[in-house]
Scaffold this motif. Structure first.
Motif, PDB file in Angstrom:
ATOM      1  N   GLY A   1       0.731  -1.101  -0.112  1.00  9.51           N
ATOM      2  CA  GLY A   1       0.202   0.076   0.140  1.00  9.51           C
ATOM      3  C   GLY A   1       0.930   1.100  -0.061  1.00  9.51           C
ATOM      4  N   PRO A   2       0.395   2.290  -0.499  1.00 12.87           N
ATOM      5  CA  PRO A   2       1.113   3.649  -0.461  1.00 12.87           C
ATOM      6  C   PRO A   2       1.524   3.973   0.628  1.00 12.87           C
ATOM      7  CG  PRO A   2      -1.274   4.141  -0.916  1.00 12.87           C
ATOM      8  CD  PRO A   2      -1.019   2.417  -0.884  1.00 12.87           C
ATOM      9  N   SER A   3       1.083   3.673   2.029  1.00  9.63           N
ATOM     10  CA  SER A   3       1.713   4.291   3.244  1.00  9.63           C
ATOM     11  C   SER A   3       3.057   3.355   3.675  1.00  9.63           C
ATOM     12  CB  SER A   3       0.804   4.351   4.248  1.00  9.63           C
ATOM     13  OG  SER A   3      -0.271   5.334   3.942  1.00  9.63           O
ATOM     14  N   GLY A   4       3.200   2.087   2.599  1.00  2.00           N
ATOM     15  CA  GLY A   4       4.214   1.249   3.102  1.00  2.00           C
ATOM     16  C   GLY A   4       5.450   1.975   2.024  1.00  2.00           C
ATOM     17  N   GLU A   5       5.317   2.763   1.452  1.00  4.14           N
ATOM     18  CA  GLU A   5       6.717   3.654   0.564  1.00  4.14           C
ATOM     19  C   GLU A   5       7.556   3.914   1.622  1.00  4.14           C
ATOM     20  OE1 GLU A   5       8.891   3.298  -1.590  1.00  4.14           O
ATOM     21  OE2 GLU A   5       7.487   3.905  -3.111  1.00  4.14           O
ATOM     22  N   GLY A   6       8.936   3.641   1.415  1.00  5.07           N
ATOM     23  CA  GLY A   6      10.005   4.013   2.114  1.00  5.07           C
ATOM     24  C   GLY A   6      10.170   2.914   3.413  1.00  5.07           C
ATOM     25  N   TYR A   7       9.600   1.815   3.270  1.00  7.64           N
ATOM     26  CA  TYR A   7       9.548   0.765   4.386  1.00  7.64           C
ATOM     27  C   TYR A   7       9.908  -0.456   3.717  1.00  7.64           C
ATOM     28  CZ  TYR A   7       7.380   3.831   7.771  1.00  7.64           C
ATOM     29  OH  TYR A   7       7.023   4.890   8.323  1.00  7.64           O
ATOM     30  N   PHE A   8      10.287  -1.408   4.357  1.00  5.63           N
ATOM     31  CA  PHE A   8      10.772  -2.762   3.732  1.00  5.63           C
ATOM     32  C   PHE A   8      10.494  -3.732   4.929  1.00  5.63           C
ATOM     33  CE2 PHE A   8      13.792  -5.880   2.036  1.00  5.63           C
ATOM     34  CZ  PHE A   8      13.671  -5.769   0.752  1.00  5.63           C
ATOM     35  N   ARG A   9      10.075  -4.938   4.547  1.00  6.59           N
ATOM     36  CA  ARG A   9       9.833  -6.057   5.446  1.00  6.59           C
ATOM     37  C   ARG A   9      10.475  -7.276   5.268  1.00  6.59           C
ATOM     38  NH1 ARG A   9       4.453 -10.293   5.025  1.00  6.59           N
ATOM     39  NH2 ARG A   9       6.243 -11.081   3.928  1.00  6.59           N
ATOM     40  N   LEU A  10      11.039  -7.655   6.651  1.00  7.60           N
ATOM     41  CA  LEU A  10      12.004  -9.048   6.489  1.00  7.60           C
ATOM     42  C   LEU A  10      11.212  -9.942   7.541  1.00  7.60           C
ATOM     43  CD1 LEU A  10      15.669  -7.709   6.965  1.00  7.60           C
ATOM     44  CD2 LEU A  10      14.402  -8.409   4.804  1.00  7.60           C
ATOM     45  N   THR A  11      11.176 -11.081   6.975  1.00  5.88           N
ATOM     46  CA  THR A  11      10.460 -12.171   7.870  1.00  5.88           C
ATOM     47  C   THR A  11      11.346 -12.962   8.466  1.00  5.88           C
ATOM     48  OG1 THR A  11       9.621 -14.489   7.415  1.00  5.88           O
ATOM     49  CG2 THR A  11      10.328 -13.537   5.253  1.00  5.88           C
ATOM     50  N   ALA A  12      11.019 -13.312   9.671  1.00  5.59           N
ATOM     51  CA  ALA A  12      11.870 -14.104  10.777  1.00  5.59           C
ATOM     52  C   ALA A  12      11.503 -15.935  10.533  1.00  5.59           C
ATOM     53  CB  ALA A  12      11.451 -13.861  12.139  1.00  5.59           C
ATOM     54  N   PHE A  13      11.043 -16.211   9.421  1.00  2.00           N
ATOM     55  CA  PHE A  13      10.579 -17.586   9.155  1.00  2.00           C
ATOM     56  C   PHE A  13      11.630 -18.438   8.582  1.00  2.00           C
ATOM     57  CE2 PHE A  13       6.068 -16.037   9.506  1.00  2.00           C
ATOM     58  CZ  PHE A  13       5.526 -16.928  10.400  1.00  2.00           C
ATOM     59  N   GLY A  14      12.879 -17.664   8.517  1.00  2.00           N
ATOM     60  CA  GLY A  14      14.080 -18.553   7.766  1.00  2.00           C
ATOM     61  C   GLY A  14      14.617 -19.358   8.792  1.00  2.00           C
ATOM     62  N   SER A  15      15.537 -20.064   8.457  1.00  2.00           N
ATOM     63  CA  SER A  15      16.589 -20.747   9.371  1.00  2.00           C
ATOM     64  C   SER A  15      17.406 -19.915  10.155  1.00  2.00           C
ATOM     65  CB  SER A  15      17.168 -22.060   8.697  1.00  2.00           C
ATOM     66  OG  SER A  15      18.358 -21.290   7.953  1.00  2.00           O
ATOM     67  N   HIS A  16      17.971 -20.420  11.223  1.00  2.00           N
ATOM     68  CA  HIS A  16      18.823 -19.808  12.076  1.00  2.00           C
ATOM     69  C   HIS A  16      20.073 -19.312  11.258  1.00  2.00           C
ATOM     70  CE1 HIS A  16      16.840 -19.792  15.716  1.00  2.00           C
ATOM     71  NE2 HIS A  16      17.353 -20.753  16.345  1.00  2.00           N
ATOM     72  N   GLU A  17      20.634 -20.332  10.685  1.00  2.00           N
ATOM     73  CA  GLU A  17      21.663 -20.283   9.606  1.00  2.00           C
ATOM     74  C   GLU A  17      21.794 -18.884   8.692  1.00  2.00           C
ATOM     75  OE1 GLU A  17      20.089 -23.156  10.106  1.00  2.00           O
ATOM     76  OE2 GLU A  17      21.649 -23.639  11.841  1.00  2.00           O
ATOM     77  N   ASN A  18      20.507 -19.214   7.784  1.00  2.00           N
ATOM     78  CA  ASN A  18      20.371 -18.219   6.831  1.00  2.00           C
ATOM     79  C   ASN A  18      19.781 -16.703   7.429  1.00  2.00           C
ATOM     80  OD1 ASN A  18      20.527 -20.044   4.639  1.00  2.00           O
ATOM     81  ND2 ASN A  18      18.488 -20.342   4.303  1.00  2.00           N
ATOM     82  N   THR A  19      19.274 -16.826   8.407  1.00  2.00           N
ATOM     83  CA  THR A  19      18.924 -15.429   8.965  1.00  2.00           C
ATOM     84  C   THR A  19      20.172 -14.583   9.525  1.00  2.00           C
ATOM     85  OG1 THR A  19      16.752 -16.348   9.729  1.00  2.00           O
ATOM     86  CG2 THR A  19      17.773 -14.306  10.730  1.00  2.00           C
ATOM     87  N   ARG A  20      21.251 -15.424   9.998  1.00  3.55           N
ATOM     88  CA  ARG A  20      22.429 -14.751  10.856  1.00  3.55           C
ATOM     89  C   ARG A  20      23.232 -14.512   9.424  1.00  3.55           C
ATOM     90  NH1 ARG A  20      22.508 -18.904  14.656  1.00  3.55           N
ATOM     91  NH2 ARG A  20      21.549 -18.153  16.507  1.00  3.55           N
TER      92      ARG A  20
END
Ligand code: MLT
Length: 404
Positions: free
Chosen positions: A376-395
């Protein structure tokens, strides 16, 4: 000559996660040597918990014998699952929800897209901005959203409730009165939530104005703070104004198994017309039930063993959330969410747009995230990362982002 549903032609672009997937695949084709880490779509990575696997094995064996074989499932879901849900998700929290108010489905995405069918075309919807795209797109398909203005990226007949840094990502009661209000709490995409007394204000508002709240509680299992409601029915009066949608995807890893449910209270009426009866009629006509094996898997989510195993799984993902949140902060980014939800919402650096940052991250860190403007337009200038990865990949992803 047949005619198509013209409303589909009004949809701008493609579904957000399809666009992200396409861009990622193009990058991978151009750079086959790069090891991409995907922290974009909120898809789980941990295997199904052992208690659930065992329950499915038993159910598979039952399907192989004439005496225990199961054909079509009951339309509203098996009793064993609906009573586990009523007992543990609701009565244990002091919410008086009965089994016949629970409708088992193949997931909250379908329910959140389908539920709008209960309402007349002239109803006006209100959504948070940014928002899970399914709520708006499904109403576009139904012809309820008016005309799209590409310059504002808004629909003329949708009431937008901006949720931005300046208001702490808390949706404010709208000035114009909506008929249907979509709330997702804890929130996707911002990863933030509101306190129970704030949710009570929404319930009071809906009852006062005669609106219905479609309450998406898919991320409920990630709530860590005390004064946050796990169900909208913890609020007084919610049974006369709210439908709650729940998913087994995020709390139990069922993204590939598919299971969810909707609660449509019997008290929720438009004059004499019961929404519970309408949804039962709709389910009976359009749905033949979630598979027996998957519903047995769902039942195991509520077993003592299942609950203990899933608590660990949620903690695993929340450890990732902390790694991302703290790692980004240490690298100088402005970060939100990740406390009561498995999503981290960050400001893009400098004056970068969300898609510019998407490209930058993909190119220089080989990490895929989701551009905020896609929600949505108010999301401009923001970015989302998910915590659903593996520990290894996240680190590894965080190390790469830090050294960008
Ligand atoms: C998301 O990434 O926003 C979700 O995984 C999408 C979904 O649950 O359908």
């Amino acid at each position: 000559m047949f005619k198509v549903n013209d409303n589909y032609q009004k949809l701008p672009g493609s579904y957000l996660f399809s666009t992200v997937g396409r861009k990622t695949n193009a990058f991978m084709a151009a750079h086959p040597e790069k090891k991409i880490i995907r922290l974009s779509i909120g898809d789980v990575t941990q295997p199904i918990a052992p208690a659930i696997i065992e329950a499915m094995h038993r159910a598979v064996d039952e399907m192989g014998k004439a005496e225990t074989f199961h054909g079509y499932a009951p339309e509203l879901g098996y009793e064993f699952l609906r009573s586990a849900i009523a007992k543990q998700d609701y009565r244990a929290r002091g919410c008086q929800i009965e089994e016949d108010e629970i409708f088992v489905s193949d997931g909250a995405k379908s329910d959140s897209a389908n539920i709008q069918e209960l309402f007349a075309a002239e109803n006006r919807i209100a959504v948070c901005d940014p928002v899970y795209p399914v709520y708006v797109d499904s109403n576009v398909m139904a012809g309820r959203t008016g005309v799209y203005d590409p310059s504002t990226e808004r629909w003329s007949n949708v009431i937008y409730m901006p949720c931005v840094m300046e208001n702490g990502f808390v949706p404010q009661l709208p000035e114009e009165t909506p008929d249907l209000i979509y709330l997702c709490l804890p929130n996707n995409p911002t990863g933030t939530t509101i306190k129970k007394h704030q949710l009570q204000e929404w319930v009071d508002y809906a009852n006062r104005t005669g609106a219905v709240i479609i309450y998406d509680a898919a991320y409920e299992a990630y709530i860590s703070q005390e004064d946050v409601a796990h169900s909208i029915y913890e609020c007084d009066g919610a049974k006369t104004c709210a439908i709650e949608l729940k998913s087994f995807s995020k709390n139990a890893g069922f993204t590939g198994l598919r299971l969810g449910y909707a609660v449509v209270p019997k008290e929720l009426k438009c004059g004499e017309v019961s929404l519970n009866a309408m949804w039962a009629r709709r389910h009976g006509t359009k749905f033949n039930g979630a598979p027996y094996i998957v519903q047995r898997a769902g039942e195991a989510v509520y077993s003592e063993e299942g609950r203990a195993q899933l608590k660990k799984q949620v903690a695993y993902y929340m450890e990732n959330a902390a790694v991302i949140r703290e790692g980004l902060k240490a690298a100088g980014y402005t970060v939100f969410g990740g406390v009561d939800a498995p999503y981290i919402w960050m400001k893009t650096p400098g004056n970068m747009t969300s898609w510019e940052f998407f490209d930058e991250l993909l190119e220089h860190a080989n990490v895929v995230g989701t551009p905020g403007s896609g929600f949505g337009p108010s999301g401009e200038g923001y970015f989302r990362l998910t915590a659903f990865g593996s520990h290894e990949n996240t680190r590894a992803a965080l190390e790469r982002i830090k050294s960008m």
